[in-house]
Design a protein around this motif. Sequence first.
Motif, PDB file in Angstrom:
ATOM      1  N   ALA A 136     -10.165  -0.507   6.966  1.00  9.15           N
ATOM      2  CA  ALA A 136     -10.193   1.115   6.353  1.00  9.15           C
ATOM      3  C   ALA A 136      -9.699   1.675   7.548  1.00  9.15           C
ATOM      4  CB  ALA A 136     -11.441   1.653   5.994  1.00  9.15           C
ATOM      5  N   ALA A 137     -10.065   1.371   8.626  1.00 12.32           N
ATOM      6  CA  ALA A 137      -9.468   2.263   9.881  1.00 12.32           C
ATOM      7  C   ALA A 137      -7.921   2.014  10.170  1.00 12.32           C
ATOM      8  CB  ALA A 137     -10.410   2.186  11.271  1.00 12.32           C
ATOM      9  N   ALA A 138      -7.688   0.667   9.997  1.00  8.95           N
ATOM     10  CA  ALA A 138      -6.367   0.050  10.085  1.00  8.95           C
ATOM     11  C   ALA A 138      -5.439   0.904   9.097  1.00  8.95           C
ATOM     12  CB  ALA A 138      -6.184  -1.435   9.900  1.00  8.95           C
ATOM     13  N   ARG A 139      -5.967   0.855   7.849  1.00  6.34           N
ATOM     14  CA  ARG A 139      -5.070   1.639   6.886  1.00  6.34           C
ATOM     15  C   ARG A 139      -4.813   2.993   7.285  1.00  6.34           C
ATOM     16  NH1 ARG A 139      -8.003  -1.219   2.558  1.00  6.34           N
ATOM     17  NH2 ARG A 139      -9.453   0.442   2.822  1.00  6.34           N
ATOM     18  N   ASP A 140      -6.010   3.881   7.648  1.00  4.01           N
ATOM     19  CA  ASP A 140      -5.711   5.032   7.943  1.00  4.01           C
ATOM     20  C   ASP A 140      -4.784   5.418   9.185  1.00  4.01           C
ATOM     21  OD1 ASP A 140      -7.682   5.646   5.987  1.00  4.01           O
ATOM     22  OD2 ASP A 140      -9.177   6.113   7.382  1.00  4.01           O
ATOM     23  N   ARG A 141      -4.766   4.513  10.092  1.00  8.49           N
ATOM     24  CA  ARG A 141      -3.961   4.469  11.372  1.00  8.49           C
ATOM     25  C   ARG A 141      -2.492   4.264  10.582  1.00  8.49           C
ATOM     26  NH1 ARG A 141      -6.965   2.032  16.637  1.00  8.49           N
ATOM     27  NH2 ARG A 141      -8.672   3.404  16.361  1.00  8.49           N
ATOM     28  N   LEU A 142      -2.309   3.390   9.930  1.00 11.32           N
ATOM     29  CA  LEU A 142      -1.042   2.947   9.589  1.00 11.32           C
ATOM     30  C   LEU A 142      -0.494   4.051   8.671  1.00 11.32           C
ATOM     31  CD1 LEU A 142      -1.317  -1.023   9.006  1.00 11.32           C
ATOM     32  CD2 LEU A 142       0.089   0.262  10.762  1.00 11.32           C
ATOM     33  N   LEU A 143      -1.253   4.610   7.773  1.00  5.08           N
ATOM     34  CA  LEU A 143      -0.763   5.676   6.967  1.00  5.08           C
ATOM     35  C   LEU A 143      -0.508   6.907   7.695  1.00  5.08           C
ATOM     36  CD1 LEU A 143      -3.178   5.341   3.952  1.00  5.08           C
ATOM     37  CD2 LEU A 143      -0.738   5.055   3.917  1.00  5.08           C
ATOM     38  N   GLU A 144      -1.290   7.248   8.764  1.00  7.25           N
ATOM     39  CA  GLU A 144      -0.898   8.516   9.773  1.00  7.25           C
ATOM     40  C   GLU A 144       0.599   7.906  10.491  1.00  7.25           C
ATOM     41  OE1 GLU A 144      -2.460  10.239  13.708  1.00  7.25           O
ATOM     42  OE2 GLU A 144      -3.842   9.706  12.190  1.00  7.25           O
ATOM     43  N   LEU A 145       0.756   6.896  10.841  1.00  5.31           N
ATOM     44  CA  LEU A 145       1.943   6.475  11.510  1.00  5.31           C
ATOM     45  C   LEU A 145       3.311   6.472  10.317  1.00  5.31           C
ATOM     46  CD1 LEU A 145       1.057   3.450  13.418  1.00  5.31           C
ATOM     47  CD2 LEU A 145       1.769   5.507  14.416  1.00  5.31           C
ATOM     48  N   TRP A 146       3.060   6.332   9.186  1.00  4.17           N
ATOM     49  CA  TRP A 146       3.944   6.211   8.238  1.00  4.17           C
ATOM     50  C   TRP A 146       4.386   7.738   8.192  1.00  4.17           C
ATOM     51  CZ3 TRP A 146       7.223   3.152   5.763  1.00  4.17           C
ATOM     52  CH2 TRP A 146       7.670   3.577   4.731  1.00  4.17           C
ATOM     53  N   ARG A 147       3.362   8.837   8.014  1.00  2.25           N
ATOM     54  CA  ARG A 147       3.763  10.058   7.825  1.00  2.25           C
ATOM     55  C   ARG A 147       4.613  10.662   9.011  1.00  2.25           C
ATOM     56  NH1 ARG A 147      -1.491  10.059   5.638  1.00  2.25           N
ATOM     57  NH2 ARG A 147      -2.448  10.345   7.591  1.00  2.25           N
ATOM     58  N   GLY A 148       4.580   9.957  10.067  1.00  2.00           N
ATOM     59  CA  GLY A 148       5.246  10.234  11.214  1.00  2.00           C
ATOM     60  C   GLY A 148       6.655   9.725  11.145  1.00  2.00           C
TER      61      GLY A 148
END
Length: 158
Positions: free
Chosen positions: A17-29
Amino acid sequence: MDAITAAVTLGRSGDTAAARDRLLELWRGIGVTGDPLHRCTLAHYLADLYDDPAQALAWDIRALDAADALTDERAQRHHASLEVAGFYPSLYLNLADNYRRLGSWEAAAQQLAAARERLDALSDDAYGALIRTALDEVADAVARRSTERRPSAPGPRS
């Protein structure tokens, strides 16, 4: 790439879950028009963090689209040994496995064929053997019309 790698490592340690959140945040950038190496890498690994094959499929398609925009020159700026052709067997394998898990047998077979057409880009090393073995596993599952998750598949276990 360091932030993507850190998030992937977090996911592999069990905190999907934390990994997904971090990758999704990076994707937005990064965005859909950002650096193709970053998009391909992030989407490829993010797909593995979803147990739902439809969600994984969406990210695997993004990874393939990014690979199509990636050049060897760009990949080699990250690591001198990288060639984009070597990405495709794994990318098509992932698509095949997602389609198989969704029961889309013809689409799975097409992606398996696309992966097999590109196997010559892989070395005869541990990674090449891993991809070849996984292709055989997915092909066997397609032949059996199995939608069950492969025990050797990367990603979370539900």
